[in-house]
Design a protein around this motif. Structure first.
Motif, short mmCIF file in Angstrom:
data_model
loop_
_atom_site.label_atom_id
_atom_site.label_comp_id
_atom_site.label_asym_id
_atom_site.label_seq_id
_atom_site.Cartn_x
_atom_site.Cartn_y
_atom_site.Cartn_z
N LYS A 350 -8.95 10.90 31.31
CA LYS A 350 -10.08 10.47 32.41
C LYS A 350 -10.47 11.44 33.21
O LYS A 350 -11.54 11.70 33.68
N ILE A 354 -14.02 13.17 33.64
CA ILE A 354 -14.79 12.95 34.72
C ILE A 354 -15.18 14.19 35.59
O ILE A 354 -16.07 14.60 35.99
N TYR A 357 -17.50 16.79 33.83
CA TYR A 357 -18.91 16.44 33.46
C TYR A 357 -19.94 17.35 34.14
O TYR A 357 -21.10 17.80 33.70
N ASN A 388 -19.66 8.64 34.74
CA ASN A 388 -18.06 8.94 35.06
C ASN A 388 -17.73 7.52 35.43
O ASN A 388 -16.35 7.15 35.23
#
Length: 423
Positions: A350, A354, A357, A388
């Motif tokens: 994750k 995030i 991106y 996100n």
């Protein structure tokens, strides 16, 4: 013309509607005197007639080979004289066009773009020249294991469906495509009704609204696209071999995927990252390359095709170790379904997704391209701001459920180009 901002959180992306009703998404940025535009028309290679695969790709390749009163050479000279970049391509679900120009050449750039989209010439000599360019690539691919494995994968996975056809066709099918086929596909494929537009750069909303009508008002209101039926990836559990006398086997494997609008898509995206989409950190990279030295690279990805979303992966290894490599891959897929991910894997995946991106938006061209894909997928004009948070909201239970849906449905379809041992 109306301009509406989507929300306080996404003021940078404006929805612009021209006086003629044509919509675009705009990121206005005047720091650099540059304009980038990306357009897409739904359709693509899925619209190729049986026996004439490659028509959509040939048509895309011809759009900048002369338009209106300009021959191909004259059109290209106009582009070169003003350093205007103009490109077209086709994929299975759509056609894409990209324009980049300095603002001082915007009038000419938009006029050339308009001509290419609405009045392409498809001169016979250009048709044959571009056809031969594609055929040269196809002849090269006929000896390339990666190309053969990819082609055979879609043939097996999508048998009897338009997605089974290679986007650029085959030597035989492309040879059967006539100028009339190309002209007819353009006529029924390009319209205002299947159009998506994104623009980034030094242009304001009012000016863009006028440009949109200038560019697209000559297109028909609706396209005449042939329906493309939904499909679930087929031949699960099958091992198909493309016999090729090479020292390495190129492996492709796949399972049914998740549609882009599926509520579990983001959780599935994270699961794919953990399994094989995270390159150096993924389980498959660690198990296949680092621990066993079976391959230089191994990868997986989600392909949310509009009518057949799929999960796909691949690697290349010595023929004598192909069976071992595939066993390791299948074992890791099964382990992720059975045991799930660790808290550390989940958190790191994750965090990476995030943090990385923003790299999708580091140029105006990338921003325009991403916005068009977001629009096509129906994710909403504020998706960039929400994305996100959507990643962060995925729970471990969501991940387990998505992994079960993606990977728990049985053995994958496997296609190998080479002379593998142990399959």
């Amino acid at each position: 013309m109306t301009v509406r901002e989507s929300s306080a959180a996404s003021r940078a992306v404006q929805r612009v509607v021209s006086p003629g009703g044509i919509e675009a998404w705009l990121v206005e940025e005047h720091a650099i005197p540059l304009i980038a535009m990306e357009v897409a028309f739904l359709g693509g290679a899925a619209q190729d007639a049986d026996g004439k695969a490659g028509t959509a790709a040939l048509m895309a390749g011809l759009l900048d080979e002369g338009a209106g009163d300009l021959t191909g050479d004259q059109f290209q000279e106009r582009l070169a004289d003003r350093a205007i970049e103009l490109h077209f391509n086709a994929d299975r679900d759509s056609w894409h066009g990209a324009l980049k120009t300095l603002t001082r050449h915007a009038d000419e750039a938009f006029d050339l773009f308009r001509l290419a989209l609405t009045r392409p010439r498809f001169d016979p000599d250009a048709v044959e020249r571009v056809r031969e360019q594609i055929l040269a690539g196809l002849r090269h691919e006929a000896k390339d294991p990666d190309s053969l494995a990819n082609r055979a994968f879609f043939t097996e996975a999508c048998a009897g469906h338009p997605y089974a056809h290679p986007v650029r066709g085959t030597i035989e099918s492309l040879g059967a495509v006539s100028r009339d086929d190309v002209t007819a596909l353009h006529r029924r494929g390009f319209s205002r009704g299947n159009l998506y537009v994104a623009v980034v750069g030094a242009i304001d909303a009012a000016t863009l609204g006028k440009r949109l009508d200038q560019l697209f008002s000559d297109l028909p209101a609706e396209a005449g696209l042939a329906p493309v039926s939904p499909l679930t990836l087929g031949n699960l559990g099958k091992h198909a071999i493309v016999d090729l006398d090479v020292p390495q086997s190129v492996v492709r494997f796949g399972l049914p995927g998740l549609a882009r609008q599926d509520p579990d898509y983001m959780a599935g995206y994270i699961a794919n990252h953990i399994l094989g989409g995270g390159t150096f950190t993924s389980r498959l990279f660690q198990e296949v390359r680092e621990k066993r030295g079976l391959a230089y690279s191994v990868w997986t990805s989600l392909h949310p095709l509009r009518q057949c979303p799929l999960f796909m992966g691949g690697t290349a290894t010595k023929n004598e170790r192909a069976g071992e490599a595939l066993d390791v891959i299948k074992g890791e897929i099964a382990r992720l379904v059975k045991d799930g991910a660790s808290e550390e894997e989940f958190a790191k995946a994750k965090q990476f997704l995030i943090g990385s991106y923003a790299l999708h938006f580091d140029t105006s061209t990338k921003i325009a391209r991403q916005l068009v894909h977001i629009a096509i997928d129906g994710l909403g004009i504020d998706y960039i701001d929400r994305r996100n948070a959507l990643v962060g909201a995925v729970s471990m239970e969501d991940l387990r459920r998505a992994a079960q849906r993606l990977f728990g449905g049985g053995d994958p379809l496997v296609v190998v180009a080479g002379r593998p041992i142990g399959l």
